[in-house]
Motif scaffolding. Structure first.
Motif, PDB file in Angstrom:
ATOM      1  N   GLU A  31      60.982 123.049 -20.979  1.00  0.00           N
ATOM      2  CA  GLU A  31      61.155 121.981 -20.286  1.00  0.00           C
ATOM      3  C   GLU A  31      62.623 121.451 -20.377  1.00  0.00           C
ATOM      4  O   GLU A  31      63.557 121.431 -19.710  1.00  0.00           O
ATOM      5  CB  GLU A  31      60.138 120.868 -20.092  1.00  0.00           C
ATOM      6  CG  GLU A  31      60.379 119.964 -18.918  1.00  0.00           C
ATOM      7  CD  GLU A  31      59.288 118.988 -18.860  1.00  0.00           C
ATOM      8  OE1 GLU A  31      59.636 117.887 -18.870  1.00  0.00           O
ATOM      9  OE2 GLU A  31      58.073 119.393 -18.767  1.00  0.00           O
ATOM     10  N   LYS A  34      66.056 122.829 -19.340  1.00  0.00           N
ATOM     11  CA  LYS A  34      66.372 122.553 -17.648  1.00  0.00           C
ATOM     12  C   LYS A  34      67.261 121.535 -17.611  1.00  0.00           C
ATOM     13  O   LYS A  34      67.938 121.279 -16.512  1.00  0.00           O
ATOM     14  CB  LYS A  34      65.069 122.432 -16.711  1.00  0.00           C
ATOM     15  CG  LYS A  34      64.246 123.656 -16.544  1.00  0.00           C
ATOM     16  CD  LYS A  34      63.454 123.196 -15.325  1.00  0.00           C
ATOM     17  CE  LYS A  34      62.065 123.168 -15.547  1.00  0.00           C
ATOM     18  NZ  LYS A  34      61.068 122.692 -14.478  1.00  0.00           N
ATOM     19  N   LEU A  35      67.402 120.612 -18.682  1.00  0.00           N
ATOM     20  CA  LEU A  35      68.132 119.797 -18.868  1.00  0.00           C
ATOM     21  C   LEU A  35      69.625 120.266 -18.759  1.00  0.00           C
ATOM     22  O   LEU A  35      69.967 121.475 -19.233  1.00  0.00           O
ATOM     23  CB  LEU A  35      68.328 118.884 -19.966  1.00  0.00           C
ATOM     24  CG  LEU A  35      66.938 117.894 -20.104  1.00  0.00           C
ATOM     25  CD1 LEU A  35      67.114 117.302 -21.459  1.00  0.00           C
ATOM     26  CD2 LEU A  35      67.770 116.724 -19.235  1.00  0.00           C
ATOM     27  N   ASP A 374      62.196 111.544 -11.566  1.00  0.00           N
ATOM     28  CA  ASP A 374      63.031 112.966 -12.262  1.00  0.00           C
ATOM     29  C   ASP A 374      63.412 113.423 -10.902  1.00  0.00           C
ATOM     30  O   ASP A 374      63.014 113.380  -9.915  1.00  0.00           O
ATOM     31  CB  ASP A 374      61.790 113.956 -12.378  1.00  0.00           C
ATOM     32  CG  ASP A 374      61.256 113.714 -13.927  1.00  0.00           C
ATOM     33  OD1 ASP A 374      62.104 112.965 -14.674  1.00  0.00           O
ATOM     34  OD2 ASP A 374      60.472 114.439 -14.496  1.00  0.00           O
ATOM     35  N   VAL A 375      64.791 113.980 -11.096  1.00  0.00           N
ATOM     36  CA  VAL A 375      65.473 114.666  -9.761  1.00  0.00           C
ATOM     37  C   VAL A 375      66.072 115.917 -10.366  1.00  0.00           C
ATOM     38  O   VAL A 375      66.467 116.128 -11.315  1.00  0.00           O
ATOM     39  CB  VAL A 375      66.874 113.530  -9.778  1.00  0.00           C
ATOM     40  CG1 VAL A 375      67.610 114.385  -8.527  1.00  0.00           C
ATOM     41  CG2 VAL A 375      66.504 112.271  -9.313  1.00  0.00           C
ATOM     42  N   ASN A 376      65.994 116.804  -9.209  1.00  0.00           N
ATOM     43  CA  ASN A 376      66.305 118.146  -9.421  1.00  0.00           C
ATOM     44  C   ASN A 376      67.493 118.366  -8.560  1.00  0.00           C
ATOM     45  O   ASN A 376      67.617 118.309  -7.344  1.00  0.00           O
ATOM     46  CB  ASN A 376      65.285 119.228  -8.939  1.00  0.00           C
ATOM     47  CG  ASN A 376      64.489 119.474 -10.223  1.00  0.00           C
ATOM     48  OD1 ASN A 376      64.798 119.954 -11.207  1.00  0.00           O
ATOM     49  ND2 ASN A 376      63.004 119.025  -9.982  1.00  0.00           N
ATOM     50  N   PHE A 377      68.710 118.690  -9.116  1.00  0.00           N
ATOM     51  CA  PHE A 377      70.010 119.063  -8.609  1.00  0.00           C
ATOM     52  C   PHE A 377      70.513 120.229  -9.119  1.00  0.00           C
ATOM     53  O   PHE A 377      70.740 120.425 -10.150  1.00  0.00           O
ATOM     54  CB  PHE A 377      70.943 117.797  -8.467  1.00  0.00           C
ATOM     55  CG  PHE A 377      71.986 117.888  -7.820  1.00  0.00           C
ATOM     56  CD1 PHE A 377      71.920 117.340  -6.461  1.00  0.00           C
ATOM     57  CD2 PHE A 377      73.327 118.628  -8.054  1.00  0.00           C
ATOM     58  CE1 PHE A 377      73.143 117.683  -5.442  1.00  0.00           C
ATOM     59  CE2 PHE A 377      74.436 118.689  -7.404  1.00  0.00           C
ATOM     60  CZ  PHE A 377      74.162 118.147  -5.919  1.00  0.00           C
ATOM     61  N   LYS A 378      70.689 121.280  -8.287  1.00  0.00           N
ATOM     62  CA  LYS A 378      71.567 122.643  -8.437  1.00  0.00           C
ATOM     63  C   LYS A 378      70.639 123.089  -9.756  1.00  0.00           C
ATOM     64  O   LYS A 378      71.401 123.535 -10.813  1.00  0.00           O
ATOM     65  CB  LYS A 378      72.959 122.416  -9.059  1.00  0.00           C
ATOM     66  CG  LYS A 378      73.538 122.063  -7.660  1.00  0.00           C
ATOM     67  CD  LYS A 378      75.162 122.230  -7.919  1.00  0.00           C
ATOM     68  CE  LYS A 378      76.140 121.724  -6.803  1.00  0.00           C
ATOM     69  NZ  LYS A 378      77.562 121.785  -7.295  1.00  0.00           N
ATOM     70  N   GLY A 379      69.519 123.022  -9.668  1.00  0.00           N
ATOM     71  CA  GLY A 379      68.438 123.630 -10.721  1.00  0.00           C
ATOM     72  C   GLY A 379      68.622 122.753 -12.034  1.00  0.00           C
ATOM     73  O   GLY A 379      68.043 123.210 -13.145  1.00  0.00           O
ATOM     74  N   TYR A 380      69.025 121.743 -12.014  1.00  0.00           N
ATOM     75  CA  TYR A 380      69.354 120.712 -13.240  1.00  0.00           C
ATOM     76  C   TYR A 380      68.127 119.735 -13.037  1.00  0.00           C
ATOM     77  O   TYR A 380      67.962 119.198 -12.144  1.00  0.00           O
ATOM     78  CB  TYR A 380      70.497 120.084 -13.495  1.00  0.00           C
ATOM     79  CG  TYR A 380      71.701 120.878 -13.759  1.00  0.00           C
ATOM     80  CD1 TYR A 380      71.831 121.701 -15.024  1.00  0.00           C
ATOM     81  CD2 TYR A 380      72.974 120.704 -13.198  1.00  0.00           C
ATOM     82  CE1 TYR A 380      72.863 122.374 -15.476  1.00  0.00           C
ATOM     83  CE2 TYR A 380      74.021 121.606 -13.350  1.00  0.00           C
ATOM     84  CZ  TYR A 380      74.026 122.268 -14.608  1.00  0.00           C
ATOM     85  OH  TYR A 380      74.962 122.958 -15.035  1.00  0.00           O
ATOM     86  N   LEU A 381      67.568 119.510 -14.264  1.00  0.00           N
ATOM     87  CA  LEU A 381      66.381 118.096 -14.501  1.00  0.00           C
ATOM     88  C   LEU A 381      67.526 117.027 -14.843  1.00  0.00           C
ATOM     89  O   LEU A 381      67.870 116.773 -15.888  1.00  0.00           O
ATOM     90  CB  LEU A 381      65.540 118.571 -15.193  1.00  0.00           C
ATOM     91  CG  LEU A 381      64.462 117.308 -15.461  1.00  0.00           C
ATOM     92  CD1 LEU A 381      63.739 117.058 -14.480  1.00  0.00           C
ATOM     93  CD2 LEU A 381      63.718 117.472 -16.722  1.00  0.00           C
TER      94      LEU A 381
END
Ligand code: HEM
Length: 490
Positions: A31, A34-35, A374-381
């Motif tokens: 996990e 993904k940061l 938790d926000v996902n943006f362009k594959g980033y967590l």
């Protein structure tokens, strides 16, 4: 036999345990990978000192440059005591600002709250923010629509430029601050520059501003402690002015911000004082820095200066019959024309210069937010609770958005008054309510400056991001009155 098997079984079990730990590390602990990449720096202070290291405000600074090239435009770090995602990506910056209160929320460091006060617009969130902001917007738009408003800006710009007549040198930042402070106290409280209350508020305000950017230690004598006290004094001064206004013995209905504010019965006095402080705080330093950066960049760009001057000349010459000479013989600018041009017309040179000064000067480098979930943006967590810092400077100087991004080039703005590729005033539901005001004040001042003086910077003094922008020597200018100046008696 059993004796032989036992070590084998033990070895197998050990192997399995190791494999389990390895698999767990690789997959279950996947996990955090993904940061966004980045480093958390030192314990406690993280990378805060590197992030805050001063640099030219028309550059990214070595910290951001280095981190972006190593980790990409979105990276993790540890800043201001919290795990943080830093964004130098314009698209993500806009996403953050547009999702205020949904995915992200304004979150300035706690010690700043102590100075700004609990009802400051930069501190409050949710419904209280909505309510207080609507008062601030209403105040600004009511006052902007009054003719005296532009008249005051015009008069003060002329009086400051006029006061330089016998001088060979001026420290421009001091003059710009005089202009923006006197204007904002006049607009909000109807105080004139020479009144003792104006000097009292200014002295407290300077103490307040120093503390805002100091180490937040509440120990008697520190700039922080002095700032907290200065804020309390400004509040009580404003509170006294409100009381006097209510009594009606010190000039009733002056038609200023305060009158509009006092006519509202649904807001507490604490809220009213806080809005007055917000507008004073927002309208003073930022606008004077914008003026100074515009003067600095114009001084380094003779071609842009000539164009601006030609534009100002044509505005002044195209006078209507109703246009009057003022007492000093100086021609006052036709207000309607400058307003129309400065604010609405797409081709006014002042606006192109101001927009470019905002892009290159980066008066506000970044703003503080936190992720609400938790926000996902362009594959980033982006993990819930982490701080998120959209850095405007980075997108203003991004070569993929702006050709020759480090160059001061007002012509890139030809034909447009705004651009979706810059965000000097923030965005979303917290977009700066004073943006137009700052531009109009700067346009008026530049108009009289270019018509009346030739100048050059006395030695190099570039704008530095601390991250608040400052000119180390206050931008000293050598000035020379222009023979052909329109301000002289003809
Ligand atoms: C060059 C001049 C200025 C610049 C670059 C500037 C920039 C900004 C930025 C970036 C924000 C957003 C902060 C955030 O999202 O956290 C902001 C908010 C604000 N500004 Fe300005 N500003 C300027 C002039 C002014 C003026 C002239 C006033 C008032 C007279 C003003 C009053 C405010 C207020 C009250 C807020 C808080 C808005 C809210 O949270 O809803 N600003 N400004």
């Amino acid at each position: 036999m059993v004796g032989l098997l036992l070590p084998l079984v033990l070895a197998l079990l050990l192997g399995l345990a190791l494999a389990f730990v390895l698999l767990h590390f690789l997959f279950v602990k996947q996990e955090p990978t993904k940061l966004p990449h980045g480093s958390m720096g030192w314990p406690l202070c993280g990378e805060t000192l590197g992030f805050l290291k001063p640099h030219k405000s028309n550059s990214m600074g070595s910290f951001l440059q280095d981190h972006c090239s190593r980790h990409g435009k979105i990276f993790k770090s540890h800043l201001f005591g919290s795990p943080t995602i830093v964004s130098c990506d314009h698209e993500f910056n806009m996403f953050i600002l547009q999702n205020e209160e949904k995915l992200f929320q304004c979150s300035y460091p706690k010690p700043i709250h102590g100075i700004l006060g609990r009802l400051c617009l930069l501190v409050v969130v949710g419904d209280i923010h909505k309510r207080l902001r609507s008062f601030a917007l209403n105040l600004i738009s009511t006052c902007k629509s009054k003719p005296e408003f532009l008249h005051d800006i015009d008069k003060l710009a002329i009086s400051i430029v006029e006061s330089w007549k016998e001088r060979k040198e001026v420290v421009f930042c001091e003059e710009a601050k005089k202009f923006t402070f006197n204007l904002i106290v006049k607009q909000i409280l109807s105080l004139e520059p020479e009144e003792p209350l104006t000097s009292k508020i200014l002295a407290d305000f300077l103490t307040f501003m120093k503390g805002l950017v100091s180490l937040p230690l509440y120990i008697p004598g520190t700039p922080y402690a002095k700032a907290v006290k200065a804020r309390a004094r400004i509040s009580s001064t404003v509170g006294e002015i409100i009381k006097d206004r209510r009594k009606g013995d010190v000039g009733i209905a002056k038609g200023d911000f305060l009158d509009v504010l006092l006519s509202n019965t649904s807001l507490s006095d604490e809220g009213k004082v806080s809005i007055v402080l917000d507008l004073l705080l927002g309208g003073y330093e930022t606008t004077s820095i914008l003026m100074a950066t515009a003067v600095y960049f114009l001084g380094h760009s003779p071609h842009a200066l000539e164009k601006l001057k030609a534009n100002s000349l044509s505005l002044s010459l195209r006078r209507t019959p109703s246009h009057k000479e003022n007492e000093g013989g100086r021609r006052t600018l036709e207000l309607g024309r400058l307003q129309a041009n400065a604010v609405h017309s797409q081709c006014n040179k002042a606006v192109t210069v101001i927009n470019e000064a905002l892009r290159c000067g980066n008066v506000v480098k970044f703003v503080h937010r936190k992720a609400l979930k938790d926000v996902n943006f362009k594959g980033y967590l982006i993990p819930s609770g982490w701080k998120v810092l959209p850095v405007f400077t980075a997108s203003h100087l991004d070569p993929s958005l702006h050709e020759n991004a480090s160059e001061f080039n007002p012509w890139r703005w030809a034909g447009q008054t705004t651009s979706k590729d810059v965000s000097p005033f923030g965005g979303g539901v917290r977009l700066c309510p004073g943006a137009e005001l700052a531009k109009v004040e700067t346009a008026f001042f530049l108009h009289y400056l270019v018509l009346n003086y030739r100048w050059k910077t006395k030695g190099e003094d570039c704008p530095l991001a601390h991250p608040y922008v400052e000119f180390e020597r206050g931008l000293p200018l050598e000035i020379e009155p222009l023979e052909t100046s329109l301000g002289r008696k003809s």
